[in-house]
Scaffold this motif. Structure first.
Motif, PDB file in Angstrom:
ATOM      1  N   TYR A 116       0.839  -1.213   0.000  1.00 17.18           N
ATOM      2  CA  TYR A 116       0.000   0.000   0.000  1.00 17.18           C
ATOM      3  C   TYR A 116       0.874   1.264   0.000  1.00 17.18           C
ATOM      4  N   SER A 117       2.036   1.208   0.665  1.00 16.00           N
ATOM      5  CA  SER A 117       2.938   2.364   0.644  1.00 16.00           C
ATOM      6  C   SER A 117       3.483   2.573  -0.770  1.00 16.00           C
ATOM      7  N   ILE A 118       3.786   1.464  -1.458  1.00 21.56           N
ATOM      8  CA  ILE A 118       4.250   1.559  -2.855  1.00 21.56           C
ATOM      9  C   ILE A 118       3.112   2.135  -3.715  1.00 21.56           C
ATOM     10  N   ALA A 119       1.892   1.641  -3.480  1.00 22.11           N
ATOM     11  CA  ALA A 119       0.740   2.081  -4.287  1.00 22.11           C
ATOM     12  C   ALA A 119       0.502   3.588  -4.128  1.00 22.11           C
ATOM     13  N   MET A 120       0.613   4.082  -2.890  1.00 21.64           N
ATOM     14  CA  MET A 120       0.407   5.525  -2.678  1.00 21.64           C
ATOM     15  C   MET A 120       1.483   6.319  -3.414  1.00 21.64           C
ATOM     16  N   THR A 121       2.722   5.819  -3.366  1.00 18.19           N
ATOM     17  CA  THR A 121       3.831   6.521  -4.025  1.00 18.19           C
ATOM     18  C   THR A 121       3.634   6.516  -5.543  1.00 18.19           C
ATOM     19  N   LEU A 122       3.194   5.384  -6.088  1.00 21.77           N
ATOM     20  CA  LEU A 122       2.943   5.303  -7.533  1.00 21.77           C
ATOM     21  C   LEU A 122       1.790   6.209  -7.937  1.00 21.77           C
ATOM     22  N   HIS A 123       0.729   6.162  -7.144  1.00 20.53           N
ATOM     23  CA  HIS A 123      -0.471   6.933  -7.470  1.00 20.53           C
ATOM     24  C   HIS A 123      -0.170   8.428  -7.503  1.00 20.53           C
ATOM     25  N   MET A 161       1.231   7.659   9.760  1.00 15.11           N
ATOM     26  CA  MET A 161       1.330   8.144   8.383  1.00 15.11           C
ATOM     27  C   MET A 161       0.996   9.619   8.275  1.00 15.11           C
ATOM     28  N   ASN A 162       1.530  10.266   7.253  1.00 13.18           N
ATOM     29  CA  ASN A 162       1.212  11.661   6.959  1.00 13.18           C
ATOM     30  C   ASN A 162      -0.324  11.823   6.827  1.00 13.18           C
ATOM     31  N   PRO A 163      -0.941  12.737   7.607  1.00 10.49           N
ATOM     32  CA  PRO A 163      -2.411  12.875   7.601  1.00 10.49           C
ATOM     33  C   PRO A 163      -2.990  13.194   6.217  1.00 10.49           C
ATOM     34  N   ASP A 164      -2.208  13.884   5.373  1.00  9.58           N
ATOM     35  CA  ASP A 164      -2.709  14.177   4.022  1.00  9.58           C
ATOM     36  C   ASP A 164      -2.876  12.897   3.212  1.00  9.58           C
ATOM     37  N   LEU A 165      -1.937  11.977   3.399  1.00 11.29           N
ATOM     38  CA  LEU A 165      -2.020  10.701   2.677  1.00 11.29           C
ATOM     39  C   LEU A 165      -3.194   9.875   3.188  1.00 11.29           C
ATOM     40  N   VAL A 166      -3.379   9.905   4.502  1.00 15.49           N
ATOM     41  CA  VAL A 166      -4.495   9.140   5.098  1.00 15.49           C
ATOM     42  C   VAL A 166      -5.810   9.663   4.522  1.00 15.49           C
ATOM     43  N   LYS A 167      -5.917  10.979   4.463  1.00 15.29           N
ATOM     44  CA  LYS A 167      -7.154  11.593   3.971  1.00 15.29           C
ATOM     45  C   LYS A 167      -7.406  11.218   2.503  1.00 15.29           C
ATOM     46  N   LYS A 168      -6.329  11.210   1.733  1.00  8.71           N
ATOM     47  CA  LYS A 168      -6.469  10.957   0.307  1.00  8.71           C
ATOM     48  C   LYS A 168      -6.721   9.481  -0.005  1.00  8.71           C
ATOM     49  N   TYR A 169      -6.103   8.589   0.745  1.00 13.14           N
ATOM     50  CA  TYR A 169      -6.109   7.180   0.333  1.00 13.14           C
ATOM     51  C   TYR A 169      -6.854   6.224   1.268  1.00 13.14           C
ATOM     52  N   PHE A 170      -7.396   6.728   2.386  1.00 15.30           N
ATOM     53  CA  PHE A 170      -8.114   5.832   3.310  1.00 15.30           C
ATOM     54  C   PHE A 170      -9.453   6.430   3.672  1.00 15.30           C
ATOM     55  N   THR A 171     -10.365   5.546   4.005  1.00 19.16           N
ATOM     56  CA  THR A 171     -11.681   6.024   4.403  1.00 19.16           C
ATOM     57  C   THR A 171     -12.052   5.369   5.743  1.00 19.16           C
ATOM     58  N   GLY A 172     -12.661   6.153   6.636  1.00 15.78           N
ATOM     59  CA  GLY A 172     -13.022   5.635   7.952  1.00 15.78           C
ATOM     60  C   GLY A 172     -14.149   4.629   7.830  1.00 15.78           C
ATOM     61  N   ILE A 173     -14.112   3.587   8.652  1.00 15.25           N
ATOM     62  CA  ILE A 173     -15.236   2.643   8.587  1.00 15.25           C
ATOM     63  C   ILE A 173     -15.962   2.557   9.935  1.00 15.25           C
ATOM     64  N   GLY A 174     -15.872   3.659  10.677  1.00 11.96           N
ATOM     65  CA  GLY A 174     -16.783   3.849  11.796  1.00 11.96           C
ATOM     66  C   GLY A 174     -16.434   3.204  13.117  1.00 11.96           C
TER      67      GLY A 174
END
Ligand SMILES: C[S@@+](CC[C@H](N)C(=O)[O-])C[C@H]1O[C@@H](n2cnc3c(N)ncnc32)[C@H](O)[C@@H]1O
Length: 271
Positions: A116-123, A161-174
């Motif tokens: 997932y870290s590679i995927a974020m970097t590629l994206h 993780m950097n909060p900007d990355l979390v916001k961009k690539y993850f979603t809360g599931i409650g």
């Protein structure tokens, strides 16, 4: 667990996974295998090892899952991801003029934080419409693969993780606790990754070559001979000048001459 039982476990672990269990691992192995013995309602190691010998198809996967060490984290050894972003991706963009195919292998991916870290970097670094980029994430431990495929992580794991990355690539599931919310990777990064079960010591069914291989904190448990064979196979399956990233306590020095060092635990294939 008698010395003889531990000896049998050591031989089996090396044969099936390449993992060499030193004396200092004895207690850890004891506590992990004892859990399997209890779950099966058995009373001792000898009976368990006999069962493993007689019914490997039923128990070998559980045995392997109990002896692997799966420690990992998002952007672990962050200089690797800096190098991927600043050097490897721009180089691939330049090099791949006629083709849009980029392939990265996370070998020994554990619970998925590495791919997932590679995927974020590629994206971040690639225009998704132009590039056919894929990450193959493999491990021989079936439990960790299921975790990676689900892409669901506790607040504690996401927290560094950097909060900007979390916001961009993850979603809360409650599912919120004191330290925050459980989160799931978004499709934008999930769809870049394929998780597959693969024993590095066995056959590799992959057809095409890879531009980059991450094999970090996996071979520390392997003998030098097993490492030599594995790195030779990595060189064979890498594109010319392809990159290999290894773990912080690992080295290719005295193991293979098919790579040159281009940074801290970063290598480029030369032959
Ligand atoms: C310590 S984790 C490293 C995870 C990740 N690469 C990192 O550096 O954060 C090592 C992983 O290698 C896997 N592994 C060990 N031997 C293996 C083998 N023979 N084939 C495939 N995976 C293996 C383990 O199951 C474990 O998940």
């Amino acid at each position: 667990m008698t010395d003889q039982d531990f000896e049998t476990i050591k031989i089996l672990a090396k044969q099936r996974t390449g993992i060499e269990l030193g004396e200092h691992k004895k207690e850890m192995i004891y506590s992990r295998i004892v859990r399997r013995i209890r779950a099966l309602g058995m009373s001792d190691f000898r009976r368990y090892l006999q069962y493993l010998d007689e019914s490997p198809e039923a128990e070998l996967t559980n045995f392997i899952n109990s002896i692997t060490t799966n420690l990992t984290s998002f952007f672990r050894e962050s200089h690797h991801f800096d190098f991927l972003e600043s050097t490897v991706i721009p180089e691939l963009i330049k090099k791949k003029k006629g083709s849009n195919r980029i392939r990265i292998w996370s070998a020994g991916c554990s619970t998925g934080e590495e791919p997932y870290s590679i995927a974020m970097t590629l994206h971040k670094g690639l225009n998704k419409d132009r590039w056919n980029a894929k990450i193959l994430a493999t491990d021989l431990d079936t439990n960790v693969l299921a975790h990676g495929r689900a892409g669901v992580y506790s607040a504690e794991r996401i927290g560094n993780m950097n909060p900007d990355l979390v916001k961009k690539y993850f979603t809360g599931i409650g599912d919120r606790n004191a330290s925050g919310e459980t989160m799931e990777a978004k499709d934008s990064i999930k769809q870049l990754i394929t998780f597959n079960s693969l024993n590095l010591l066995g056959d590799w069914p992959m057809k095409g070559k890879f531009d980059v291989i991450f094999c970090r904190n996996v071979v520390i448990y392997f003998s030098k001979d097993t490492q030599r064979e594995l790195f030779d196979r990595y060189a064979n399956i890498l594109e010319p000048n392809g990159y290999l990233f290894i773990g912080h306590s690992e080295s290719l020095h005295g193991v293979t001459k098919r790579f040159e060092s281009v940074g801290r635990t970063i290598y480029r294939k030369v032959a």
